[in-house]
Design a protein around this motif. Structure first.
Motif, PDB file in Angstrom:
ATOM      1  N   GLY A 139       4.171  -4.845 -15.239  1.00 25.16           N
ATOM      2  CA  GLY A 139       2.975  -5.959 -14.840  1.00 25.16           C
ATOM      3  C   GLY A 139       1.315  -5.184 -15.371  1.00 25.16           C
ATOM      4  N   LEU A 140       1.253  -3.943 -14.841  1.00 27.55           N
ATOM      5  CA  LEU A 140       0.059  -3.320 -15.274  1.00 27.55           C
ATOM      6  C   LEU A 140      -0.088  -3.189 -16.775  1.00 27.55           C
ATOM      7  N   GLU A 141       1.170  -2.775 -17.436  1.00 21.54           N
ATOM      8  CA  GLU A 141       1.239  -2.478 -18.711  1.00 21.54           C
ATOM      9  C   GLU A 141       0.966  -3.967 -19.677  1.00 21.54           C
ATOM     10  N   ASP A 142       1.534  -5.009 -19.175  1.00 20.51           N
ATOM     11  CA  ASP A 142       1.386  -6.171 -19.871  1.00 20.51           C
ATOM     12  C   ASP A 142      -0.073  -6.690 -19.589  1.00 20.51           C
ATOM     13  N   ALA A 143      -0.935  -6.092 -18.730  1.00 21.45           N
ATOM     14  CA  ALA A 143      -2.173  -6.559 -18.285  1.00 21.45           C
ATOM     15  C   ALA A 143      -3.096  -5.540 -19.093  1.00 21.45           C
ATOM     16  N   GLY A 144      -2.573  -4.482 -19.857  1.00 17.34           N
ATOM     17  CA  GLY A 144      -3.504  -3.628 -20.462  1.00 17.34           C
ATOM     18  C   GLY A 144      -3.810  -2.272 -19.798  1.00 17.34           C
ATOM     19  N   TYR A 145      -3.301  -2.030 -18.431  1.00 13.11           N
ATOM     20  CA  TYR A 145      -3.653  -1.096 -17.753  1.00 13.11           C
ATOM     21  C   TYR A 145      -2.145   0.169 -17.997  1.00 13.11           C
ATOM     22  N   TYR A 146      -2.383   0.989 -18.849  1.00 12.64           N
ATOM     23  CA  TYR A 146      -1.256   1.961 -19.348  1.00 12.64           C
ATOM     24  C   TYR A 146      -1.412   3.388 -18.266  1.00 12.64           C
ATOM     25  N   SER A 147      -2.451   3.887 -18.066  1.00  6.68           N
ATOM     26  CA  SER A 147      -2.584   4.999 -17.570  1.00  6.68           C
ATOM     27  C   SER A 147      -2.489   5.037 -16.013  1.00  6.68           C
ATOM     28  N   LEU A 148      -1.387   5.727 -15.649  1.00  3.91           N
ATOM     29  CA  LEU A 148      -1.330   5.639 -14.130  1.00  3.91           C
ATOM     30  C   LEU A 148      -0.325   6.988 -13.914  1.00  3.91           C
ATOM     31  N   THR A 149      -0.285   7.652 -12.481  1.00  3.32           N
ATOM     32  CA  THR A 149       0.613   8.535 -12.175  1.00  3.32           C
ATOM     33  C   THR A 149       1.548   7.924 -10.873  1.00  3.32           C
ATOM     34  N   LYS A 150       2.673   8.151 -10.997  1.00  2.00           N
ATOM     35  CA  LYS A 150       3.944   7.762 -10.345  1.00  2.00           C
ATOM     36  C   LYS A 150       4.478   8.956  -9.413  1.00  2.00           C
ATOM     37  N   LEU A 151       4.533   8.660  -8.183  1.00  2.00           N
ATOM     38  CA  LEU A 151       5.130   9.839  -7.187  1.00  2.00           C
ATOM     39  C   LEU A 151       6.063   9.061  -6.497  1.00  2.00           C
ATOM     40  N   ASN A 152       7.176   9.756  -6.028  1.00  2.00           N
ATOM     41  CA  ASN A 152       8.171   9.176  -5.201  1.00  2.00           C
ATOM     42  C   ASN A 152       7.861   9.990  -3.998  1.00  2.00           C
ATOM     43  N   VAL A 153       7.528   9.141  -2.886  1.00  2.00           N
ATOM     44  CA  VAL A 153       7.059   9.575  -1.431  1.00  2.00           C
ATOM     45  C   VAL A 153       7.868   8.998  -0.390  1.00  2.00           C
ATOM     46  N   PHE A 154       7.746   9.570   0.673  1.00  2.00           N
ATOM     47  CA  PHE A 154       8.310   8.887   1.979  1.00  2.00           C
ATOM     48  C   PHE A 154       7.182   8.524   2.934  1.00  2.00           C
ATOM     49  N   GLY A 155       7.467   7.731   4.133  1.00  2.00           N
ATOM     50  CA  GLY A 155       6.565   7.223   4.714  1.00  2.00           C
ATOM     51  C   GLY A 155       7.048   6.090   5.582  1.00  2.00           C
ATOM     52  N   ARG A 156       6.151   5.455   6.238  1.00  2.00           N
ATOM     53  CA  ARG A 156       6.428   4.347   7.160  1.00  2.00           C
ATOM     54  C   ARG A 156       5.058   3.816   7.572  1.00  2.00           C
ATOM     55  N   GLY A 157       5.162   2.385   7.845  1.00  2.00           N
ATOM     56  CA  GLY A 157       4.000   1.477   7.826  1.00  2.00           C
ATOM     57  C   GLY A 157       4.164   1.322   9.681  1.00  2.00           C
ATOM     58  N   LYS A 158       3.407   0.094   9.701  1.00  2.00           N
ATOM     59  CA  LYS A 158       3.211  -0.438  11.059  1.00  2.00           C
ATOM     60  C   LYS A 158       4.393  -0.526  12.136  1.00  2.00           C
ATOM     61  N   GLN A 159       5.512  -0.739  11.210  1.00  2.00           N
ATOM     62  CA  GLN A 159       6.719  -1.141  11.776  1.00  2.00           C
ATOM     63  C   GLN A 159       7.449  -0.031  12.441  1.00  2.00           C
ATOM     64  N   VAL A 178       7.182   4.500  -3.514  1.00  5.40           N
ATOM     65  CA  VAL A 178       6.556   4.709  -4.766  1.00  5.40           C
ATOM     66  C   VAL A 178       4.993   4.836  -4.611  1.00  5.40           C
ATOM     67  N   MET A 179       4.323   5.732  -4.996  1.00  2.28           N
ATOM     68  CA  MET A 179       2.896   5.838  -5.035  1.00  2.28           C
ATOM     69  C   MET A 179       2.441   5.715  -6.519  1.00  2.28           C
ATOM     70  N   LEU A 180       1.618   4.567  -6.819  1.00  7.37           N
ATOM     71  CA  LEU A 180       0.821   4.574  -8.201  1.00  7.37           C
ATOM     72  C   LEU A 180      -0.475   4.966  -7.951  1.00  7.37           C
TER      73      LEU A 180
END
Length: 105
Positions: free
Chosen positions: A19-39, A55-57
């Motif tokens: 979706g970001l590529e389709d909108a013209g935003y190509y540059s990013l870094t993608k990392l596999n991460v572990f975590g938890r939220g409010k739950q 995944v963190m972008l």
């Protein structure tokens, strides 16, 4: 200039990137991460998973593009369930290209 950090479900990461590529935003870094939220993780049967894969972008974008980038991420990452993710936005003072020494994006 802003740094956009998006934490999304692993199964939605490629949808977000496309979706970001389709909108013209190509540059990013993608990392596999572990975590938890409010739950505080998830319990399935008798097993409690304290940390979940995500995944963190990371993207540096111009100030005027932040709203559009967040809109694309939110739309593509949405499932309507807990754990869809979070987007963080913070200021970037400067960006310098290593190869050329050029400043800015």
């Amino acid at each position: 200039m802003k740094m956009v950090r998006a934490i999304v479900r692993p199964d939605k990461a490629e949808d977000v990137v496309s979706g970001l590529e389709d909108a013209g935003y190509y540059s990013l870094t993608k990392l596999n991460v572990f975590g938890r939220g409010k739950q505080k993780g998830i319990t399935l049967g008798d097993v409690h998973y304290d940390e979940l894969p995500k995944v963190m972008l990371l993207m540096a974008v111009e100030d005027e593009s932040v709203e559009e980038v967040v809109k694309v991420i939110s739309y593509k990452a949405y499932t309507g369930h807990f754990g869809d993710g979070k987007v963080f936005i913070s200021p970037v003072e400067e960006a310098i290209t290593v190869r050329t020494g050029a400043k800015g994006l």
